[in-house]
Scaffold this active site. Sequence first.
Site, short mmCIF file in Angstrom:
data_model
loop_
_atom_site.label_atom_id
_atom_site.label_comp_id
_atom_site.label_asym_id
_atom_site.label_seq_id
_atom_site.Cartn_x
_atom_site.Cartn_y
_atom_site.Cartn_z
N CYS A 7 11.09 16.34 2.90
CA CYS A 7 12.46 16.48 3.36
C CYS A 7 13.30 17.31 2.06
O CYS A 7 12.69 17.57 1.32
CB CYS A 7 13.22 15.37 3.68
SG CYS A 7 13.66 14.33 2.03
N CYS A 41 6.78 13.07 1.30
CA CYS A 41 7.83 13.23 2.33
C CYS A 41 8.32 14.91 2.07
O CYS A 41 8.43 15.25 0.79
CB CYS A 41 9.03 12.52 2.13
SG CYS A 41 10.55 13.07 3.32
N CYS A 100 13.64 15.55 -0.95
CA CYS A 100 12.39 15.58 -1.70
C CYS A 100 11.93 16.81 -2.25
O CYS A 100 11.68 16.96 -3.59
CB CYS A 100 11.18 14.97 -1.12
SG CYS A 100 11.19 13.28 -0.56
N GLU A 142 0.71 -1.31 0.06
CA GLU A 142 -0.08 0.04 0.08
C GLU A 142 0.91 1.23 0.12
O GLU A 142 0.81 2.07 1.01
CB GLU A 142 -0.94 -0.03 1.50
CG GLU A 142 -1.82 -1.19 1.05
CD GLU A 142 -3.00 -1.19 2.18
OE1 GLU A 142 -3.08 -0.58 3.12
OE2 GLU A 142 -4.21 -1.62 2.02
N GLU A 192 -6.51 -8.22 -0.87
CA GLU A 192 -6.83 -8.18 0.49
C GLU A 192 -8.29 -8.09 0.83
O GLU A 192 -8.78 -7.04 -0.15
CB GLU A 192 -6.08 -7.07 1.20
CG GLU A 192 -4.56 -7.27 1.63
CD GLU A 192 -3.93 -6.27 2.34
OE1 GLU A 192 -4.76 -5.72 3.18
OE2 GLU A 192 -2.99 -5.84 2.34
N TRP A 243 -10.46 -1.44 12.22
CA TRP A 243 -10.03 -0.03 12.10
C TRP A 243 -11.36 0.79 11.57
O TRP A 243 -11.25 1.80 11.72
CB TRP A 243 -9.01 0.21 11.28
CG TRP A 243 -9.05 -0.58 9.86
CD1 TRP A 243 -8.55 -1.52 9.47
CD2 TRP A 243 -9.92 -0.01 8.58
NE1 TRP A 243 -8.64 -1.88 8.13
CE2 TRP A 243 -9.55 -1.27 7.52
CE3 TRP A 243 -10.75 0.80 8.24
CZ2 TRP A 243 -10.24 -1.00 6.36
CZ3 TRP A 243 -11.24 1.13 7.23
CH2 TRP A 243 -11.08 0.08 6.16
C1 GLA Z 1 -4.31 -2.85 4.83
C2 GLA Z 1 -2.89 -3.45 5.02
C3 GLA Z 1 -2.79 -4.81 5.64
C4 GLA Z 1 -3.65 -4.42 7.10
C5 GLA Z 1 -5.03 -4.24 6.54
C6 GLA Z 1 -5.86 -4.29 7.74
O1 GLA Z 1 -4.79 -3.10 3.79
O2 GLA Z 1 -2.26 -3.81 3.86
O3 GLA Z 1 -1.42 -4.81 6.21
O4 GLA Z 1 -3.02 -3.50 7.81
O5 GLA Z 1 -5.10 -3.05 5.94
O6 GLA Z 1 -7.43 -3.83 7.25
ZN ZN Z 2 12.35 12.86 1.60
#
Ligand code: GLA
Ligand code: ZN
Length: 688
Positions: A161, A159, A164, A154, A311, A319
């Site tokens: 800095c 950044c 960058c 992901e 995923e 979350w």
């Molecule tokens: C993201 C991340 C995973 C995990 C999931 C939880 O998609 O890539 O590592 O943290 O969220 O939902």
């Molecule tokens: Zn940077």
Amino acid sequence: MSYPPINPKFPHFWHGGDYNPDQWPRNVWIEDMRLMKLAHCNTFSVGIFSWTALEPEEGRFEFGWLDGVMDLLAQNGAYAVLATPSGARPAWMSAQYPEVRRVRPDRQRELHGGRHNHCFTSPVYREKVGIINTKLAERYKDHPALLLWHLSNEYSGECHCELCRAAFHNWLRRKYGTLDTLNQAWWTAFWSHTFTDWSQIEPPSPMGEQFIHGLNLDWKRFATDQTLDFMQHEIAPLKQFSPNVPVTTNFMGTFPGINYWRLAPAVDVIAWDSYPAWHQSQPEWEQASAISFVHDINRCMKGGQPFMLMESTPSTTNWMPYARLKRPGMHLLSSLQAVAHGADTVQYFQWRKSRGSVEKFHGAVVDHAGHEHTRIFHEVAEVGQALEKMDAVIGTTVRPEVAIIYDWENRWAITDCAGPRPMNHEKGYLDDACKHYYQFWRRGIPVDVIDMEQDLSRYRLVIAPMLYMLRPGVADRIRAFVQAGGTFVTTYFTGIANENDLCFLGGFPGPLRDVLGVWVEEIDALTADQSNTVIPAAGNALKMSGEYAARDFCDLLHTEGAQVLATYGQDWYAQRPALTVHSFGQGRAYYIASRNDARFLNDFYGGVIADLSIIPVIAAHLPPSVTAQVRSDENNDYVFVMNFSPDDVQVTLDARPYRDLLTGETIAQPVTLGAYGVRVLARPAQKQ
Ligand code: GLA
Ligand code: ZN
């Protein structure tokens, strides 16, 4: 048309998920192999956060444990999606080389911790990533378990800095050549912001500049390009040692921070992480349709090539504000929903629930109980069993007649706009796109979701809500599309600014004015509790009737050749045009001047679809929470009928012979679907 499997080594649906054996002793791995077979899983994503396990000290590598995991998978007939570990870095690196730690917009350097927070420009970080990726590629390139490289995790963020900042200056020099050109493009004479030296340019910051919209846009473009550049740096050693192993990285849906369309060409297959908020306060159909919309983006990013559901959660996330359980059936339904839109894999975060730290309550195939006797485990096994019967679907795709344009840069520019609605607010762009999309979803009409750069000639209907920005060439493509007989639909807040967010002069919607046959003189922004009405013209060709509610945006326009299909019902602009259509060349262009209620969209698109004789996947009228989608090859259609409601529904199909792909049965009509039910039906393809 159909595509080859992601990796011909395993031409079946990949089913499995993120696996973190480095958190567990070997006896647990052995148990995982037993459970994997019971869960009908076959593919694990390994090594995503394993950098410290692989390189516990700078330059000291330990691959023995990963050899063990890879070998175990192969011995058990399973496969690995092997990750590069750059998503999280070892503490020794942060301590030894502070430059790898990101600097925030307020110019504070972060402490070590968390993940996804590295400086993508840092030569040290790139060097360290290059070394570990090379070692992984050299070691595992011929491993029988290896199916795919999973780049980092992901990618996100920016950044601020000095490294960058300097890279941004170089990027700007390459783009503009001279400061004069840059100053003109950014309209810096405003507030005396003219730059006289490149070094004066600061990335946007709450401590400094935030109001030059051209700068903001370019900074976001730079952040995307810098991510792409970093990603290509990661890919290079993988391709050098294993040119035939495909690479991907996991996208995050409509995550605003990266324009994924620019990353897409650099990977071999698109993958994304889908976390719908099922059973929360939003109506189920709305969430289901919005997720379908994102699946369609992911299919379109490589022109229809199947993508990966990299995923998804087997049960809940940890979350979201509330971790609602997926109701029985929803897991199979939402997994096959991804497949219906073009996914050739169903993978999870995560295989085994971690014992500690922040994700210990995130859903997993194997719960803390540690055995297979759980509801979730059974539902996962059910998905695996279904996928095992669906080999024929691999590589098939969707070829819609309808496209909706949803564009990242357009969203950035709309969000940045101060006026006509609040600044730093998306102003309902994504929501609008989803609401237009839903009108097709609920009728079972497949849609492509594309950015504004794509070829339009293969569609019959193109819809572009709030096409505020028109980059060079876009208006010409739309004009050519309509001229050649296409139907184009757009709305308020279209044709306002160019690629630098400079307004078009001479009348909105700028270069689309001739195509739409209207001049938009003013935009009225309504408060949340205000509304107007829209009254269709008597005898209008779309057969719209009654009265619709208009909110948020009301454009005041003059027709310049367009015909008025509806007018405002209230306020001082009552009777002025609210919906127009313009015959242009062989085609037509509709302009929807106000943000209207769902009934308006229903009636409007009902009329347009009937007018164009756009054929749904199945002829039947579908209940509001039910959709039908189709994937096809030359000879077969695979029809997915999906019920996103707790009620039983019945659906009548056409006269073609239908066979249930999961049970093998010939279908007796009508088809019944129970609560959150899904059927996958094969039928001969309609010859064109
Ligand atoms: C993201 C991340 C995973 C995990 C999931 C939880 O998609 O890539 O590592 O943290 O969220 O939902
Ligand atoms: Zn940077």
